[in-house]
Write a protein that holds these residues in place. Structure first.
Motif, PDB file in Angstrom:
ATOM      1  N   LEU A  53       0.868  -1.180   0.000  1.00 24.61           N
ATOM      2  CA  LEU A  53       0.000   0.000   0.000  1.00 24.61           C
ATOM      3  C   LEU A  53       0.899   1.223   0.000  1.00 24.61           C
ATOM      4  O   LEU A  53       1.895   1.272   0.751  1.00 24.61           O
ATOM      5  N   ASP A  54       0.593   2.201  -0.851  1.00 30.42           N
ATOM      6  CA  ASP A  54       1.402   3.419  -0.914  1.00 30.42           C
ATOM      7  C   ASP A  54       1.554   4.020   0.474  1.00 30.42           C
ATOM      8  O   ASP A  54       0.593   4.127   1.235  1.00 30.42           O
ATOM      9  N   GLY A  55       2.780   4.414   0.796  1.00 30.91           N
ATOM     10  CA  GLY A  55       3.075   5.035   2.087  1.00 30.91           C
ATOM     11  C   GLY A  55       3.466   4.033   3.167  1.00 30.91           C
ATOM     12  O   GLY A  55       3.780   4.420   4.293  1.00 30.91           O
ATOM     13  N   PHE A  56       3.435   2.731   2.833  1.00 35.63           N
ATOM     14  CA  PHE A  56       3.777   1.686   3.798  1.00 35.63           C
ATOM     15  C   PHE A  56       4.804   0.734   3.197  1.00 35.63           C
ATOM     16  O   PHE A  56       4.872   0.561   1.980  1.00 35.63           O
ATOM     17  N   LYS A  57       5.576   0.085   4.073  1.00 38.78           N
ATOM     18  CA  LYS A  57       6.513  -0.938   3.628  1.00 38.78           C
ATOM     19  C   LYS A  57       5.730  -2.170   3.195  1.00 38.78           C
ATOM     20  O   LYS A  57       4.708  -2.512   3.789  1.00 38.78           O
ATOM     21  N   THR A  58       6.206  -2.821   2.160  1.00 38.81           N
ATOM     22  CA  THR A  58       5.590  -4.061   1.702  1.00 38.81           C
ATOM     23  C   THR A  58       5.842  -5.142   2.745  1.00 38.81           C
ATOM     24  O   THR A  58       6.923  -5.220   3.330  1.00 38.81           O
ATOM     25  N   SER A  59       4.837  -5.981   2.983  1.00 42.27           N
ATOM     26  CA  SER A  59       4.954  -7.065   3.961  1.00 42.27           C
ATOM     27  C   SER A  59       4.741  -8.401   3.261  1.00 42.27           C
ATOM     28  O   SER A  59       3.890  -8.513   2.374  1.00 42.27           O
ATOM     29  N   GLU A  60       5.523  -9.401   3.670  1.00 46.39           N
ATOM     30  CA  GLU A  60       5.425 -10.729   3.062  1.00 46.39           C
ATOM     31  C   GLU A  60       5.310 -11.798   4.136  1.00 46.39           C
ATOM     32  O   GLU A  60       5.885 -11.669   5.212  1.00 46.39           O
ATOM     33  N   ARG A  61       4.581 -12.848   3.803  1.00 51.27           N
ATOM     34  CA  ARG A  61       4.557 -14.076   4.606  1.00 51.27           C
ATOM     35  C   ARG A  61       4.732 -15.222   3.625  1.00 51.27           C
ATOM     36  O   ARG A  61       4.036 -15.299   2.624  1.00 51.27           O
ATOM     37  N   LYS A  62       5.659 -16.102   3.938  1.00 46.87           N
ATOM     38  CA  LYS A  62       5.978 -17.193   3.020  1.00 46.87           C
ATOM     39  C   LYS A  62       5.669 -18.540   3.667  1.00 46.87           C
ATOM     40  O   LYS A  62       5.694 -18.683   4.882  1.00 46.87           O
ATOM     41  N   GLY A  63       5.372 -19.509   2.813  1.00 50.83           N
ATOM     42  CA  GLY A  63       5.218 -20.879   3.270  1.00 50.83           C
ATOM     43  C   GLY A  63       3.919 -21.175   4.009  1.00 50.83           C
ATOM     44  O   GLY A  63       3.909 -21.988   4.927  1.00 50.83           O
ATOM     45  N   ILE A  64       2.826 -20.555   3.596  1.00 48.28           N
ATOM     46  CA  ILE A  64       1.525 -20.813   4.218  1.00 48.28           C
ATOM     47  C   ILE A  64       0.905 -22.024   3.531  1.00 48.28           C
ATOM     48  O   ILE A  64       0.678 -22.013   2.327  1.00 48.28           O
ATOM     49  N   THR A  65       0.648 -23.073   4.299  1.00 50.90           N
ATOM     50  CA  THR A  65       0.095 -24.300   3.738  1.00 50.90           C
ATOM     51  C   THR A  65      -1.426 -24.253   3.762  1.00 50.90           C
ATOM     52  O   THR A  65      -2.029 -23.950   4.797  1.00 50.90           O
ATOM     53  N   VAL A  66      -2.024 -24.547   2.627  1.00 46.59           N
ATOM     54  CA  VAL A  66      -3.476 -24.637   2.501  1.00 46.59           C
ATOM     55  C   VAL A  66      -3.807 -26.037   2.007  1.00 46.59           C
ATOM     56  O   VAL A  66      -3.326 -26.459   0.956  1.00 46.59           O
ATOM     57  N   ALA A  67      -4.612 -26.754   2.783  1.00 40.78           N
ATOM     58  CA  ALA A  67      -5.044 -28.098   2.399  1.00 40.78           C
ATOM     59  C   ALA A  67      -6.433 -28.016   1.770  1.00 40.78           C
ATOM     60  O   ALA A  67      -7.149 -27.022   1.936  1.00 40.78           O
ATOM     61  N   ALA A  68      -6.811 -29.055   1.063  1.00 40.38           N
ATOM     62  CA  ALA A  68      -8.149 -29.110   0.461  1.00 40.38           C
ATOM     63  C   ALA A  68      -9.196 -28.957   1.553  1.00 40.38           C
ATOM     64  O   ALA A  68      -9.065 -29.537   2.628  1.00 40.38           O
ATOM     65  N   THR A  69     -10.183 -28.149   1.309  1.00 40.36           N
ATOM     66  CA  THR A  69     -11.323 -27.822   2.184  1.00 40.36           C
ATOM     67  C   THR A  69     -10.909 -27.057   3.438  1.00 40.36           C
ATOM     68  O   THR A  69     -11.742 -26.795   4.286  1.00 40.36           O
TER      69      THR A  69
END
Length: 117
Positions: A82-98
């Motif tokens: 978002l303009d005016g803010f530092k970019t934020s990242e989260r890596k390795g989020i596991t999503v299983a079926a359902t």
């Protein structure tokens, strides 16, 4: 013969609906706020499927929330900017079926979008 055909069509339709209800996709959602806890609407949210290397994008709603539905099971990275803010990242989020994954709040720090946390 007509009765048999109708019964067969109904049986197939019910089975297909039941199979669809079991699902093969998951959901990922969260909220974006600033350091004071104020919600940040219209922040850009990108989700990347690591195994397939495809991305989807959305904007946060007025209450700072975002949601991605129909995600194939896999491991994902999230990027918020978002303009005016530092970019934020989260890596390795596991999503299983359902699975319905609610990620912890993203707290954006004031800064340039080229700065990444």
């Amino acid at each position: 013969m007509r009765t048999f055909t109708l019964a067969l069509v109904l049986a197939i339709a019910c089975t297909a609906r039941e199979a669809a209800a079991q699902g093969v996709t998951g959901q990922l959602e969260g909220q974006v706020v600033d350091a004071t806890g104020a919600v940040l609407p219209r922040a850009a949210v990108t989700v990347t499927n690591n195994g397939r290397n495809n991305t989807r994008e959305t904007l946060t709603a007025d209450d700072g929330t975002f949601v991605f539905v129909d995600l194939l099971a896999g491991t994902y990275d999230l990027t918020i900017s978002l303009d005016g803010f530092k970019t934020s990242e989260r890596k390795g989020i596991t999503v299983a079926a359902t699975e319905h994954v609610n990620v912890p709040r993203f707290v954006l720090e004031v800064g340039g979008t080229k700065d990444t946390v």
